[in-house]
Write an enzyme that holds these catalytic residues in place. Structure first.
Site, PDB file in Angstrom:
ATOM      1  N   LYS A 117      42.712  43.381  26.788  1.00 17.66           N
ATOM      2  CA  LYS A 117      43.640  43.851  28.040  1.00 17.66           C
ATOM      3  C   LYS A 117      44.056  45.129  28.236  1.00 17.66           C
ATOM      4  O   LYS A 117      44.804  45.890  26.972  1.00 17.66           O
ATOM      5  CB  LYS A 117      44.700  42.819  28.222  1.00 17.66           C
ATOM      6  CG  LYS A 117      44.243  41.262  28.742  1.00 17.66           C
ATOM      7  CD  LYS A 117      45.349  40.493  29.146  1.00 17.66           C
ATOM      8  CE  LYS A 117      44.889  39.129  29.531  1.00 17.66           C
ATOM      9  NZ  LYS A 117      45.894  38.217  29.594  1.00 17.66           N
TER      10      LYS A 117
ATOM     11  N   LYS B 274      44.598  53.805  27.917  1.00 15.90           N
ATOM     12  CA  LYS B 274      45.790  53.577  27.644  1.00 15.90           C
ATOM     13  C   LYS B 274      45.821  52.975  26.038  1.00 15.90           C
ATOM     14  O   LYS B 274      44.961  52.426  25.659  1.00 15.90           O
ATOM     15  CB  LYS B 274      46.019  52.069  28.481  1.00 15.90           C
ATOM     16  CG  LYS B 274      46.178  52.508  30.122  1.00 15.90           C
ATOM     17  CD  LYS B 274      46.146  51.184  30.840  1.00 15.90           C
ATOM     18  CE  LYS B 274      46.172  51.566  32.378  1.00 15.90           C
ATOM     19  NZ  LYS B 274      45.787  50.322  33.228  1.00 15.90           N
TER      20      LYS B 274
ATOM     21  N   GLU C 181      52.098  46.334  35.275  1.00 10.42           N
ATOM     22  CA  GLU C 181      51.161  46.296  34.499  1.00 10.42           C
ATOM     23  C   GLU C 181      51.088  44.978  33.463  1.00 10.42           C
ATOM     24  O   GLU C 181      52.012  44.100  33.570  1.00 10.42           O
ATOM     25  CB  GLU C 181      51.386  47.287  33.357  1.00 10.42           C
ATOM     26  CG  GLU C 181      50.596  48.369  33.330  1.00 10.42           C
ATOM     27  CD  GLU C 181      48.979  48.112  32.771  1.00 10.42           C
ATOM     28  OE1 GLU C 181      48.762  47.120  32.296  1.00 10.42           O
ATOM     29  OE2 GLU C 181      48.254  49.057  33.031  1.00 10.42           O
ATOM     30  N   ASP C 182      49.714  44.408  33.148  1.00  9.07           N
ATOM     31  CA  ASP C 182      49.846  43.082  32.625  1.00  9.07           C
ATOM     32  C   ASP C 182      49.360  43.429  31.068  1.00  9.07           C
ATOM     33  O   ASP C 182      49.370  42.274  30.327  1.00  9.07           O
ATOM     34  CB  ASP C 182      48.831  42.093  33.066  1.00  9.07           C
ATOM     35  CG  ASP C 182      47.657  42.730  32.946  1.00  9.07           C
ATOM     36  OD1 ASP C 182      47.117  43.764  33.058  1.00  9.07           O
ATOM     37  OD2 ASP C 182      46.619  41.719  32.513  1.00  9.07           O
TER      38      ASP C 182
ATOM     39  N   ASP D 122      48.073  48.415  38.270  1.00 11.44           N
ATOM     40  CA  ASP D 122      46.907  48.300  37.230  1.00 11.44           C
ATOM     41  C   ASP D 122      46.038  47.056  38.270  1.00 11.44           C
ATOM     42  O   ASP D 122      46.425  46.627  38.994  1.00 11.44           O
ATOM     43  CB  ASP D 122      47.309  47.660  35.930  1.00 11.44           C
ATOM     44  CG  ASP D 122      46.138  47.212  35.301  1.00 11.44           C
ATOM     45  OD1 ASP D 122      45.110  47.809  34.956  1.00 11.44           O
ATOM     46  OD2 ASP D 122      46.268  45.778  34.712  1.00 11.44           O
ATOM     47  N   LEU D 123      44.691  47.113  37.914  1.00  6.43           N
ATOM     48  CA  LEU D 123      44.000  46.170  38.537  1.00  6.43           C
ATOM     49  C   LEU D 123      43.576  44.833  37.931  1.00  6.43           C
ATOM     50  O   LEU D 123      44.307  43.760  38.179  1.00  6.43           O
ATOM     51  CB  LEU D 123      42.519  46.745  39.005  1.00  6.43           C
ATOM     52  CG  LEU D 123      41.410  45.995  39.473  1.00  6.43           C
ATOM     53  CD1 LEU D 123      41.552  45.835  40.802  1.00  6.43           C
ATOM     54  CD2 LEU D 123      40.172  46.635  39.112  1.00  6.43           C
ATOM     55  N   ASP D 124      42.958  44.846  36.804  1.00  2.27           N
ATOM     56  CA  ASP D 124      42.721  43.579  36.191  1.00  2.27           C
ATOM     57  C   ASP D 124      43.896  42.772  35.663  1.00  2.27           C
ATOM     58  O   ASP D 124      44.427  43.430  34.771  1.00  2.27           O
ATOM     59  CB  ASP D 124      41.661  43.978  34.973  1.00  2.27           C
ATOM     60  CG  ASP D 124      40.367  44.469  35.356  1.00  2.27           C
ATOM     61  OD1 ASP D 124      39.666  44.061  36.274  1.00  2.27           O
ATOM     62  OD2 ASP D 124      39.803  45.593  34.532  1.00  2.27           O
TER      63      ASP D 124
ATOM     64  N   THR E 284      40.462  39.276  36.778  1.00  2.76           N
ATOM     65  CA  THR E 284      39.307  39.705  36.135  1.00  2.76           C
ATOM     66  C   THR E 284      39.144  39.249  34.921  1.00  2.76           C
ATOM     67  O   THR E 284      37.790  39.472  34.039  1.00  2.76           O
ATOM     68  CB  THR E 284      38.690  40.987  36.759  1.00  2.76           C
ATOM     69  OG1 THR E 284      39.920  41.744  36.873  1.00  2.76           O
ATOM     70  CG2 THR E 284      38.126  41.120  38.020  1.00  2.76           C
TER      71      THR E 284
ATOM     72  N   SER F 256      43.760  51.976  36.485  1.00  2.51           N
ATOM     73  CA  SER F 256      43.095  51.228  35.769  1.00  2.51           C
ATOM     74  C   SER F 256      42.052  51.709  34.901  1.00  2.51           C
ATOM     75  O   SER F 256      41.684  52.986  35.069  1.00  2.51           O
ATOM     76  CB  SER F 256      42.304  50.420  37.064  1.00  2.51           C
ATOM     77  OG  SER F 256      41.265  49.303  36.227  1.00  2.51           O
ATOM     78  N   ALA F 257      41.840  51.152  33.708  1.00  2.00           N
ATOM     79  CA  ALA F 257      40.988  51.568  32.726  1.00  2.00           C
ATOM     80  C   ALA F 257      39.371  51.240  33.170  1.00  2.00           C
ATOM     81  O   ALA F 257      38.349  51.891  32.461  1.00  2.00           O
ATOM     82  CB  ALA F 257      41.286  50.823  31.377  1.00  2.00           C
TER      83      ALA F 257
HETATM   84  C1  BG6 Z   1      40.871  46.939  31.972  1.00  2.00           C
HETATM   85  C2  BG6 Z   1      40.837  45.715  31.264  1.00  2.00           C
HETATM   86  O1  BG6 Z   1      41.413  46.830  33.087  1.00  2.00           O
HETATM   87  O2  BG6 Z   1      39.315  47.493  32.040  1.00  2.00           O
HETATM   88  C3  BG6 Z   1      39.908  45.580  29.960  1.00  2.00           C
HETATM   89  O3  BG6 Z   1      41.707  45.359  31.078  1.00  2.00           O
HETATM   90  C4  BG6 Z   1      38.588  46.348  30.316  1.00  2.00           C
HETATM   91  O4  BG6 Z   1      39.840  44.324  29.639  1.00  2.00           O
HETATM   92  C5  BG6 Z   1      38.607  47.496  30.770  1.00  2.00           C
HETATM   93  O5  BG6 Z   1      38.002  46.510  29.113  1.00  2.00           O
HETATM   94  C6  BG6 Z   1      37.277  48.565  31.154  1.00  2.00           C
HETATM   95  O6  BG6 Z   1      36.489  47.740  32.220  1.00  2.00           O
HETATM   96  P1  BG6 Z   1      35.284  48.141  32.499  1.00  2.00           P
HETATM   97  O7  BG6 Z   1      35.171  47.117  34.132  1.00  2.00           O
HETATM   98  O8  BG6 Z   1      35.036  49.443  33.099  1.00  2.00           O
HETATM   99  O9  BG6 Z   1      34.400  47.460  31.606  1.00  2.00           O
HETATM  100 MG    MG Z   2      45.290  45.018  33.343  1.00  2.00          MG
END
Ligand code: BG6
Ligand code: MG
Length: 218
Positions: free
Chosen positions: A44, A144, A168-169, A8-10, A16, A113-114
């Site tokens: 998250k 997710k 994953e967090d 996962d990224l964030d 972030t 990542s989302a």
């Molecule tokens: C996820 C974050 O990685 O990405 C969420 O944990 C965030 O908090 C989601 O809403 C979507 O991100 P973005 O950058 O497309 O707004």
């Molecule tokens: Mg995350």
């Protein structure tokens, strides 16, 4: 069979979540209500659209479709300002240690990542070249805890789902990995991420011997 590693990224590679929080808080304040760090936990791993739906529920704000779309854009424009100057100093501790270990042994690595901002963030922090595959919010239709993002990453890596490990967090992310029959590794508070197969506070707690043991299993 080679094992595939999906990150996962964030909140896993970079912190972030604090910038997402500030941008949502600014929007909430503009709309006349407060948004707390505790409430931000619900955001998250959750898609931007779903986050705005939850935010409006918290503030008891009714929105027309036009307002909804405008606020989605406003939040992202604000978020982009926060991440504009991100650099390698924002990589979470010991993430490169694990990436290097996997890369040296030629294990396929994917991002799952989302976020729709994933690729520019990886570029800014200088980690893009580690990833063989990037699946992000631009490539999936189901957020997710649906496993779509991780199943697509496994497919693109050419690795069986059951041979993938996911860092994953977010609770929703751990659930997505479990639904995909992958091995979930929770990064963060183990009480929050109790559904994960393994738990670590952060990557400084992960020894490369642990990674090697996972690789050797089956
Ligand atoms: C996820 C974050 O990685 O990405 C969420 O944990 C965030 O908090 C989601 O809403 C979507 O991100 P973005 O950058 O497309 O707004
Ligand atoms: Mg995350």
């Amino acid at each position: 069979m080679k094992k595939g590693f999906i990150f996962d990224l964030d909140g896993v590679i970079v912190d972030t979540a604090k910038y997402h929080y500030l941008a949502w808080k600014n929007l909430a304040n503009d709309l006349g209500f407060e948004f707390t760090k505790e409430q931000n936990e619900l955001f998250k791993g959750v898609s931007r659209k779903r986050c705005l739906e939850i935010l409006l529920e918290i503030g008891k704000v009714e929105a027309t479709q036009e307002q909804f779309d405008t606020w989605m854009i406003e939040k992202n424009v604000d978020y982009l300002k926060y991440i504009e100057n991100m650099d390698a100093s924002e990589i979470l501790p010991d993430v490169p240690k694990i990436l290097d270990y996997l890369k040296d042994r030629k294990h396929p690595i994917a991002l799952g990542s989302a976020s729709k901002n994933a690729q520019p963030i990886l570029e800014k922090v200088g980690l893009l070249s580690y990833f063989d595959v990037i699946v992000d919010g631009n490539n999936v239709t189901k957020a997710k805890p649906d496993p779509e993002v991780f199943l697509l990453a496994a497919k693109q890596l050419g690795v069986n789902s059951s041979d993938c490990l996911v860092f994953e967090d977010a609770v929703a992310g751990v659930q997505a990995a479990n639904s995909a029959k992958m091995i979930s590794i929770g990064i963060g508070d183990e009480k929050v991420l109790s559904e994960a197969r393994y738990n670590f506070k952060d990557f400084t707690e992960i020894d490369t011997n642990f990674i090697q043991d996972l690789i050797n299993k089956n």
